[in-house]
Design an enzyme around this catalytic site. Structure first.
Site, mmCIF file in Angstrom:
data_model
loop_
_atom_site.group_PDB
_atom_site.id
_atom_site.type_symbol
_atom_site.label_atom_id
_atom_site.label_comp_id
_atom_site.label_asym_id
_atom_site.label_seq_id
_atom_site.Cartn_x
_atom_site.Cartn_y
_atom_site.Cartn_z
ATOM 1 N N ASP A 260 -32.926 2.247 46.234
ATOM 2 C CA ASP A 260 -32.801 3.696 46.439
ATOM 3 C C ASP A 260 -33.923 4.122 47.381
ATOM 4 O O ASP A 260 -34.868 3.377 47.638
ATOM 5 C CB ASP A 260 -32.922 4.432 45.092
ATOM 6 C CG ASP A 260 -32.806 5.951 45.246
ATOM 7 O OD1 ASP A 260 -31.894 6.412 45.948
ATOM 8 O OD2 ASP A 260 -33.643 6.687 44.685
ATOM 9 N N SER A 261 -33.827 5.371 47.838
ATOM 10 C CA SER A 261 -34.896 5.918 48.683
ATOM 11 C C SER A 261 -36.194 6.061 47.893
ATOM 12 O O SER A 261 -37.255 6.219 48.488
ATOM 13 C CB SER A 261 -34.477 7.297 49.187
ATOM 14 O OG SER A 261 -34.320 8.175 48.079
ATOM 15 N N CYS B 75 -27.927 4.821 45.415
ATOM 16 C CA CYS B 75 -28.246 6.023 46.179
ATOM 17 C C CYS B 75 -26.938 6.551 46.758
ATOM 18 O O CYS B 75 -26.259 5.839 47.513
ATOM 19 C CB CYS B 75 -29.213 5.620 47.294
ATOM 20 S SG CYS B 75 -29.614 6.922 48.450
ATOM 21 N N GLU C 143 -40.112 12.764 43.063
ATOM 22 C CA GLU C 143 -40.956 11.640 43.505
ATOM 23 C C GLU C 143 -42.424 11.885 43.141
ATOM 24 O O GLU C 143 -43.179 10.960 42.898
ATOM 25 C CB GLU C 143 -40.850 11.451 45.030
ATOM 26 C CG GLU C 143 -39.518 10.897 45.505
ATOM 27 C CD GLU C 143 -39.324 9.423 45.167
ATOM 28 O OE1 GLU C 143 -40.259 8.638 45.372
ATOM 29 O OE2 GLU C 143 -38.230 9.065 44.690
ATOM 30 N N CYS D 55 -26.649 12.923 43.106
ATOM 31 C CA CYS D 55 -27.789 12.196 43.674
ATOM 32 C C CYS D 55 -28.446 11.507 42.490
ATOM 33 O O CYS D 55 -28.578 12.112 41.414
ATOM 34 C CB CYS D 55 -28.753 13.197 44.331
ATOM 35 S SG CYS D 55 -30.391 12.535 44.706
ATOM 36 N N HIS E 266 -31.341 10.818 41.790
ATOM 37 C CA HIS E 266 -32.573 11.446 41.286
ATOM 38 C C HIS E 266 -32.273 12.527 40.243
ATOM 39 O O HIS E 266 -33.111 12.822 39.397
ATOM 40 C CB HIS E 266 -33.350 12.121 42.429
ATOM 41 C CG HIS E 266 -34.159 11.192 43.284
ATOM 42 N ND1 HIS E 266 -33.604 10.368 44.227
ATOM 43 C CD2 HIS E 266 -35.507 10.984 43.348
ATOM 44 C CE1 HIS E 266 -34.565 9.687 44.848
ATOM 45 N NE2 HIS E 266 -35.726 10.041 44.328
#
Ligand code: DGL
Length: 268
Positions: free
Chosen positions: A8-9, A71, A149, A181, A183
């Site tokens: 993932d990012s 992602c 993050e 998403c 996240h």
């Protein structure tokens, strides 16, 4: 036993890894967070596609038997190309769960919170076109990923920003909200605080991991030995922080797995 690469990012894909550890704890995992480049959602399609390809090639070179593109943004922009280039291993992607949402919604009004890149992508547009009988309120969650993050999933700033993003969805009377998403499952608590318990939240991690299970079974690699495999956390930014955030964000008991963390500067 198999080695599964998850990328993932940043920390978002930990929501997928968490479900993978719940359903398939016996395998070994490499979790790759490209946190130095998060968020992906506001970058160009070309950049996302080429970076995602590079990271998947790296995971394949580590000997992964399957890769989860954990992602939505990378899946939307790059999955076809990744599958094409790495055709010898299963590549499992993740997409906003608008199909289950449309099926479960009672009033046919569904909110979709996802990154700008996902919402603008051809893949998502094509998926939407298959569900003409449902009204989708699309909302880009700009600014949310950097806060998650930074470990602020339940912070005041996140709550305020989320309230702004959810307003159009709430105003339209949506009874279902797609967490588009990886996240965003970490915002469940904040979303419940703002929207209450009655809205149905859809995240696809369970279905995505079941798909991985099917692929591994087809390869004869789904062996439940009652043991727990290893997890290697790789970050392009700070491996120690990634491991710490995994402990904070995930439900799984990571102490049952042997853990290694590593900072990798270049994936070429
Ligand atoms: N977690 C990712 C997704 O599912 C990407 C978020 C981002 O980096 O913008 O879309």
């Amino acid at each position: 036993m198999a080695l599964i690469g998850v990328f993932d990012s940043g920390v978002g894909g930990l929501s997928i890894l968490d479900e993978a550890l719940r359903q398939l704890p016996e395998h070994d995992y490499i979790y790759l967070a490209d946190s130095i480049n998060a968020p992906y959602g506001e970058k160009s399609s070309e950049w996302i596609a080429s970076r995602s390809m590079e990271l998947c090639q790296y995971l394949a070179a580590q000997g992964c038997d399957a890769i989860m593109v954990a992602c939505n943004t990378a899946t939307a922009e790059a999955i076809a190309q990744i599958r094409n280039q790495l055709s010898n291993i299963p590549i499992i992607g993740v997409e906003p769960g608008i199909k289950p949402a449309a099926m479960q919604s009672m009033n046919g009004i569904v909110g979709v919170l996802a990154t700008e890149a996902t919402l603008k992508s051809d893949k998502f547009t094509a998926l939407l076109a298959t569900l003409p009988n449902c009204q989708f309120i699309k909302q880009a969650g700009a600014g949310l990923v950097p806060l998650i993050e930074a470990g602020q999933a339940n912070g005041e700033e996140t709550l305020e920003l989320l309230a702004e993003h959810l307003e159009p969805i709430q105003d339209a009377g949506a009874d279902t909200l797609v967490l588009g998403c990886t996240h965003y499952p970490f915002l469940r608590k904040a979303i419940r605080k703002l929207l209450g318990d009655s809205i149905n939240l859809i995240d696809t991690s369970d279905a995505v991991v079941r798909q991985l299970k099917r692929k591994l079974e087809a390869q004869g690699k789904d062996l439940d030995e009652g043991t727990c495999g290893s997890i290697k956390f790789i970050s392009s930014k700070d491996a120690g922080t990634l491991h710490q955030m995994a402990q904070e964000l995930m439900q799984s008991d990571l102490d049952e797995h042997s853990i290694e963390s590593q900072l990798v500067g270049t994936f070429k």
